[in-house]
Design an enzyme around this catalytic site. Structure first.
Site, short mmCIF file in Angstrom:
data_model
loop_
_atom_site.label_atom_id
_atom_site.label_comp_id
_atom_site.label_asym_id
_atom_site.label_seq_id
_atom_site.Cartn_x
_atom_site.Cartn_y
_atom_site.Cartn_z
N ARG A 55 53.96 60.48 17.12
CA ARG A 55 54.88 59.52 16.50
C ARG A 55 56.01 59.16 17.47
O ARG A 55 56.60 60.03 18.09
CB ARG A 55 55.47 60.12 15.22
CG ARG A 55 54.44 60.33 14.12
CD ARG A 55 55.03 60.97 12.90
NE ARG A 55 55.53 62.32 13.16
CZ ARG A 55 56.04 63.12 12.24
NH1 ARG A 55 56.17 62.70 11.00
NH2 ARG A 55 56.45 64.33 12.57
N ASP A 57 59.76 57.11 18.18
CA ASP A 57 61.00 56.82 17.47
C ASP A 57 61.29 55.33 17.45
O ASP A 57 60.64 54.53 18.13
CB ASP A 57 62.17 57.54 18.15
CG ASP A 57 62.08 59.04 18.04
OD1 ASP A 57 61.49 59.54 17.06
OD2 ASP A 57 62.59 59.73 18.95
N TYR A 115 54.64 60.04 29.00
CA TYR A 115 55.70 59.06 28.78
C TYR A 115 56.22 58.56 30.13
O TYR A 115 56.17 59.28 31.13
CB TYR A 115 56.88 59.69 28.03
CG TYR A 115 56.69 59.82 26.54
CD1 TYR A 115 57.10 58.80 25.67
CD2 TYR A 115 56.11 60.95 25.98
CE1 TYR A 115 56.94 58.92 24.30
CE2 TYR A 115 55.93 61.07 24.61
CZ TYR A 115 56.36 60.06 23.77
OH TYR A 115 56.19 60.17 22.42
N ARG A 202 63.86 61.86 26.07
CA ARG A 202 65.16 61.22 26.25
C ARG A 202 66.25 62.25 26.55
O ARG A 202 67.20 61.95 27.30
CB ARG A 202 65.50 60.41 25.01
CG ARG A 202 64.58 59.20 24.83
CD ARG A 202 64.65 58.62 23.44
NE ARG A 202 65.99 58.18 23.10
CZ ARG A 202 66.38 57.88 21.87
NH1 ARG A 202 65.52 57.99 20.85
NH2 ARG A 202 67.61 57.49 21.65
#
Length: 271
Positions: A55, A57, A115, A202
């Site tokens: 999932r 954000d 990522y 992040r």
């Protein structure tokens, strides 16, 4: 009943994240999952529920999110791909569709997830591609950030890099790659792990930026990791620069090469 795997690309700028915010069948204009399921259900002429690899954000994009769903509808993969895309908002498309074995699971069959974080590093904020770039006006030392990041590789407790709202039962993750390099005015972070915690990428980027700006020494990053305290790490980097490149699976599932592990050792089940 046939199980299908999809490769889904999306711009997350105008969505509240992947996860459906309402129950299936109820109106839900904010999530990527709801948009995809509504389009799939139209093509199937029946309600479809989906499962994703990871999932994302609000504001986070994906180059190849992998999703699986089950349907008895007689549609070929091309029909699923084009028919579903025709019913999706412009910010989402289905890039490929592959029939898979009944025991394939988009989340649990994945061995790794990747990522990429892109940051424009110049005095003036971006105008072009601004929804896909974070921005830092101070000159960053990409080489120092890369060296500092290597202390994070391997299996560790990443409690220092998870949000307080993270629902994962534990914080142990295997960080397989964290490379930082400069490409002109951009600083790019490439991250791969077996799985990620909420806001983990992040928070890793935000912590490394402290080193890149010269505010912290390189060794500090390892100290933050071992301290296991979120309040000691850097601020959470903005969502806009983050793209979920996609998950990786063992070759046995027959997925496209971009979603398949090339190293046989990586494809082996975790001990």
């Amino acid at each position: 009943m046939t199980r299908y795997a999809l490769g889904v690309e999306y711009d997350g700028s105008d969505f509240l994240g992947w996860q459906r915010l309402s129950k299936p069948g109820e109106s839900d204009a904010g999530s990527l999952q709801a948009a995809l399921e509504e389009a799939l259900s139209f093509v199937a002429a029946a309600s479809i529920q989906s499962v994703c690899a990871g999932r994302t954000d609000a504001g986070v994009h994906a180059a190849c999110q992998v999703v699986h769903f089950d349907s008895p509808a007689d549609r070929d993969p091309r029909g699923w791909m084009l028919g579903t895309t025709s019913r999706l908002p412009d910010a989402i498309c289905v890039r490929w569709c592959v029939p898979v074995a009944d025991d394939f699971h988009a989340r649990f069959s994945a061995r790794a997830r990747r990522y990429r974080y892109r940051l424009l590093n110049r005095p003036v904020r971006p105008a072009l591609q601004r929804q896909y770039l974070a921005w830092e006006r101070r000159r960053l030392d990409a080489e120092a950030m890369h060296r500092a990041a290597q202390a994070l590789l391997g299996e560790h407790d990443f409690s220092a890099f998870r949000t307080v709202h993270c629902q994962a039962p534990h914080a142990r993750r295997d960080l397989q790659r964290l490379d930082v390099h400069r490409d002109g005015e951009e600083v790019i972070f490439e991250v791969q792990a077996n799985a990620f915690l909420h806001h983990m990428v992040r928070n890793l980027v935000g912590t490394l930026l402290e080193v890149g700006r010269g505010d912290r020494p390189e060794a500090w990053v390892g100290e933050v990791l071992h301290g296991r305290d979120r309040t000691l790490a850097g601020a959470t980097a903005p969502a806009g620069g983050l793209v979920f490149v996609g998950p990786l699976y063992p070759p046995q599932w027959g997925l496209p090469s971009e979603a398949t592990l090339s190293d046989p050792e990586e494809a082996a089940p975790a001990p």
